[in-house]
Scaffold this motif. Structure first.
Motif, mmCIF file in Angstrom:
data_model
loop_
_atom_site.group_PDB
_atom_site.id
_atom_site.type_symbol
_atom_site.label_atom_id
_atom_site.label_comp_id
_atom_site.label_asym_id
_atom_site.label_seq_id
_atom_site.Cartn_x
_atom_site.Cartn_y
_atom_site.Cartn_z
ATOM 1 N N SER A 197 59.769 -10.729 65.556
ATOM 2 C CA SER A 197 59.249 -9.849 64.515
ATOM 3 C C SER A 197 60.034 -9.955 63.222
ATOM 4 N N ARG A 198 59.411 -9.445 62.191
ATOM 5 C CA ARG A 198 60.084 -9.211 60.915
ATOM 6 C C ARG A 198 60.245 -7.700 60.806
ATOM 7 N N GLU A 199 61.481 -7.239 60.647
ATOM 8 C CA GLU A 199 61.742 -5.805 60.590
ATOM 9 C C GLU A 199 62.485 -5.497 59.290
ATOM 10 N N ILE A 200 61.854 -4.662 58.488
ATOM 11 C CA ILE A 200 62.324 -4.371 57.141
ATOM 12 C C ILE A 200 62.911 -2.965 57.124
ATOM 13 N N VAL A 201 64.189 -2.857 56.800
ATOM 14 C CA VAL A 201 64.889 -1.577 56.764
ATOM 15 C C VAL A 201 64.816 -1.015 55.349
ATOM 16 N N MET A 202 64.405 0.259 55.240
ATOM 17 C CA MET A 202 64.262 0.899 53.934
ATOM 18 C C MET A 202 64.972 2.237 53.939
ATOM 19 N N LYS A 203 65.928 2.406 53.063
ATOM 20 C CA LYS A 203 66.678 3.648 52.939
ATOM 21 C C LYS A 203 65.875 4.660 52.154
ATOM 22 N N ALA A 204 65.622 5.821 52.773
ATOM 23 C CA ALA A 204 64.807 6.843 52.124
ATOM 24 C C ALA A 204 65.598 7.557 51.035
ATOM 25 N N GLU A 205 64.911 7.917 49.977
ATOM 26 C CA GLU A 205 65.490 8.762 48.943
ATOM 27 C C GLU A 205 65.195 10.206 49.311
ATOM 28 N N GLY A 206 66.142 10.849 49.944
ATOM 29 C CA GLY A 206 65.911 12.171 50.510
ATOM 30 C C GLY A 206 65.688 12.051 52.001
ATOM 31 N N ASP A 207 64.942 12.990 52.558
ATOM 32 C CA ASP A 207 64.732 13.010 54.004
ATOM 33 C C ASP A 207 63.710 11.958 54.418
ATOM 34 N N PRO A 208 63.988 11.200 55.472
ATOM 35 C CA PRO A 208 63.056 10.156 55.921
ATOM 36 C C PRO A 208 61.950 10.724 56.805
ATOM 37 N N TYR A 209 61.218 11.695 56.289
ATOM 38 C CA TYR A 209 60.164 12.352 57.053
ATOM 39 C C TYR A 209 58.792 11.943 56.530
ATOM 40 N N ILE A 210 57.842 11.891 57.437
ATOM 41 C CA ILE A 210 56.439 11.764 57.061
ATOM 42 C C ILE A 210 55.790 13.113 57.306
ATOM 43 N N THR A 211 55.145 13.650 56.302
ATOM 44 C CA THR A 211 54.424 14.907 56.445
ATOM 45 C C THR A 211 52.925 14.609 56.490
ATOM 46 N N PRO A 212 52.118 15.571 56.958
ATOM 47 C CA PRO A 212 50.677 15.303 57.037
ATOM 48 C C PRO A 212 50.062 14.883 55.712
ATOM 49 N N ARG A 213 50.622 15.396 54.617
ATOM 50 C CA ARG A 213 50.135 14.998 53.289
ATOM 51 C C ARG A 213 51.327 15.001 52.340
ATOM 52 N N GLY A 214 51.680 13.831 51.855
ATOM 53 C CA GLY A 214 52.817 13.789 50.951
ATOM 54 C C GLY A 214 53.244 12.375 50.635
ATOM 55 N N THR A 215 54.317 12.261 49.848
ATOM 56 C CA THR A 215 54.866 10.962 49.490
ATOM 57 C C THR A 215 56.359 10.950 49.745
ATOM 58 N N VAL A 216 56.884 9.782 50.037
ATOM 59 C CA VAL A 216 58.320 9.593 50.183
ATOM 60 C C VAL A 216 58.653 8.214 49.636
ATOM 61 N N THR A 217 59.763 8.105 48.956
ATOM 62 C CA THR A 217 60.164 6.825 48.379
ATOM 63 C C THR A 217 61.372 6.271 49.118
ATOM 64 N N ALA A 218 61.499 4.957 49.104
ATOM 65 C CA ALA A 218 62.588 4.292 49.807
ATOM 66 C C ALA A 218 62.909 2.983 49.114
ATOM 67 N N THR A 219 64.080 2.452 49.424
ATOM 68 C CA THR A 219 64.527 1.181 48.859
ATOM 69 C C THR A 219 64.848 0.211 49.994
ATOM 70 N N VAL A 220 64.329 -1.005 49.889
ATOM 71 C CA VAL A 220 64.614 -2.013 50.914
ATOM 72 C C VAL A 220 66.111 -2.301 50.910
ATOM 73 N N SER A 221 66.752 -2.092 52.079
ATOM 74 C CA SER A 221 68.194 -2.309 52.179
ATOM 75 C C SER A 221 68.547 -3.509 53.047
ATOM 76 N N GLU A 222 67.614 -3.962 53.888
ATOM 77 C CA GLU A 222 67.901 -5.094 54.774
ATOM 78 C C GLU A 222 66.587 -5.668 55.280
ATOM 79 N N ILE A 223 66.558 -6.978 55.427
ATOM 80 C CA ILE A 223 65.391 -7.642 56.005
ATOM 81 C C ILE A 223 65.869 -8.482 57.184
ATOM 82 N N ARG A 224 65.270 -8.231 58.332
ATOM 83 C CA ARG A 224 65.657 -8.923 59.553
ATOM 84 C C ARG A 224 64.504 -9.818 60.000
ATOM 85 N N ASP A 225 64.727 -11.097 60.017
ATOM 86 C CA ASP A 225 63.685 -12.053 60.393
ATOM 87 C C ASP A 225 63.950 -12.613 61.784
ATOM 88 N N GLY A 226 62.858 -12.804 62.534
ATOM 89 C CA GLY A 226 62.979 -13.405 63.858
ATOM 90 C C GLY A 226 63.791 -12.559 64.813
#
Length: 507
Positions: A197-226
């Motif tokens: 797999s390709r697994e992309i790590v993204m550091k959340a700006e604030g809490d890394p939560y998904i809510t039923p309706r909302g937005t969250v931003t993140a920054t790619v911090s690491e990419i893991r290939d294979g």
């Protein structure tokens, strides 16, 4: 608790539902034992023993009647610390409730993969999505205490500034080759993927939560290939997809690099705006008081088995029903059609089939000791995916809390502590979202996760708070401020000749 002995099932629960049956008559047969215990003003528990002479069938059933608009007893859904992996109901209770005295009752909930423990449907607790729905049926309770049975789905759109967007296929589900999987630490400590797999790590700006309706931003911090089965860092999302899979938007994903800004936008259709709790289930066995016989399209649904279901009466009362099965002479179980008829008999207009068979488990709080009142087919509690717990509201607010690390600290006057961190149900909480309060305000100050003392000497309590799902959740740590060191301890371990070691010194 108050114990109410009733002459027949019809005289107790059915009359409350404005139904009329002859004394002792029931879909279950002749009811010969049905005591009711009031667990609180909002929750009653009834144990039912019945025998149907014509069918030579025994049934032992367990019923919870709940008023969802009450503030005295609140329901919550728990996965026992992580979506991935199975746990017994007792383990889930112990994980969620530090004091078992506050438990009123608990019952198993959604269907799941026996291999991974990941539920088939949605899990929402406190307004946070722990596992996304996949157009599955769900039982829902809103913040104002309205219960419903609905069909829920989630759409999570991932956009990269100036480069386009794509839809994420699954949230906190077990990664396969059939799509893109967005995971956070509610899912587990690792992705558990087994594919290249390709697994992309993204550091959340604030809490890394998904809510039923909302937005969250993140920054790619690491990419893991294979890779496969890599860690999910605290405060991060991991996007996993098989390199030979069928995930859409591969070109956009392949072009991602460290530092890219990502925005996730979520929308759960079928769930009300003020959803507080949602948990998935199987077939809707009653809709408007009608059972569709075409639902029983698999053999196990036409056989007598242990069953669990949840239903809603016209007045909003919620009924959880469970029965034992596969035990001749004790309890034979019910078919899916039988289950629908029983839920109708109990006054439900809508009802949802929950996981049954060996998963059917009912626990009642008894003098601080959770007691399994039914007899699971495997001789004990099966490890399951999730469950619904009923707890006293005052205790619930106190126990549904942040975990503050470290929970104790000692600081010299004029000195600073190590950085404090906070997590909720295993997921890191962004320090910028926390507010802090010191019990002794003269003790010092708190900023950016660090306590700095003044001239005060003594003990103070640090309370950290944040808002999660519309509720203020808090956690505490004890801080001791001292004006002198009374002892030093040098940490050391066994060493071989010629080795060097960095020693730790604590005061």
């Amino acid at each position: 608790m108050k114990l109410k002995r009733v002459i027949s099932l019809a005289a107790s629960l059915l009359c409350a539902a404005s139904l009329t049956l002859s004394s002792g008559a029931s879909v279950l047969g002749d009811v010969y034992y049905s005591p009711t215990i009031s667990l609180s003003d909002a929750l009653d528990y009834t144990q039912v023993y019945a025998y149907d002479g014509e069918k030579d069938k025994n049934t032992r059933a367990y019923i919870l009647e709940y008023n969802p608009s009450s503030d005295e007893t609140l329901p919550l859904v728990t996965c026992g610390g992580s979506v991935y992996g199975r746990k017994t109901l007792d383990t889930m209770i112990g994980y969620k409730l530090r004091d078992p005295n506050k438990l009123a009752a608990a019952v198993n909930a959604d269907f799941f993969s026996m291999k991974t423990g990941v539920p088939m449907g949605v899990v929402v607790e406190g307004g946070i999505v722990f596992s996304g729905p996949e157009n599955e049926n769900a039982f829902v309770i809103t913040e104002d205490g309205a219960a419903s049975i609905t069909t829920a789905d989630i759409k999570i759109s991932m956009s990269v500034a100036g480069r386009g967007s794509l839809d994420i296929d699954y949230f906190n589900k077990y990664p396969t080759k059939y799509g893109t999987y967005l995971l956070n630490s509610f899912y587990g400590k690792t992705t558990a993927s087994t594919l290249d797999s390709r697994e992309i790590v993204m550091k959340a700006e604030g809490d890394p939560y998904i809510t039923p309706r909302g937005t969250v931003t993140a920054t790619v911090s690491e990419i893991r290939d294979g890779v496969s089965d890599t860690s999910i860092p605290s405060g991060c999302f991991v996007l996993s997809y098989a390199k030979t899979g069928t995930s859409g938007g591969d070109a956009l994903l392949a072009a991602l690099s460290v530092g890219d800004k990502i925005t996730f936008t979520s929308n759960c259709t079928g769930l009300p705006e003020n959803v507080r709790l949602a948990v998935g289930g199987g077939d809707v066995i009653l809709r408007g008081g009608v059972y569709d016989e075409k639902l029983a399209d698999e053999e196990h649904e036409t056989l007598r088995n242990p069953r669990t279901a949840v239903g809603i009466r016209a007045d909003g009362t919620v009924v959880f029903f469970a029965c034992d099965g596969r035990r001749t002479g004790f309890s034979d179980g019910l078919t899916l059609a039988d289950l629908a008829a029983v839920m109708l008999e109990y006054g439900c207009v809508d009802a949802l089939n929950l996981d049954g068979g060996g998963s059917t488990t009912v626990v009642i709080g008894s003098d601080g000791i959770p007691k399994t009142v039914n007899r699971p087919t495997e001789g004990g509690q099966r490890k399951i995916s999730n469950a619904i717990l009923f707890v006293n509201s005052d205790e619930y607010i106190a126990r549904d809390r942040l975990t503050v690390t470290p929970d104790t600290a000692a600081v010299l006057t004029g000195g600073s502590s190590a950085e404090f961190t906070a997590s909720y149900d295993g997921a890191a909480v962004g320090i910028e979202s926390l507010s802090a309060q010191l019990e002794e305000r003269a003790a010092g100050s708190f900023a950016d996760g660090v306590f700095t003392s003044g001239n005060y000497v003594g003990e103070t309590k640090l309370t950290l708070r944040t808002e999660i799902g519309g509720r203020v959740i808090s956690g505490e740590a004890e801080i001791t401020v001292v004006d002198r060191i009374t002892a030093l301890t040098l940490g050391a371990s066994n060493m071989k000749s010629g080795e060097t070691q960095t020693l730790s010194l604590s005061a």
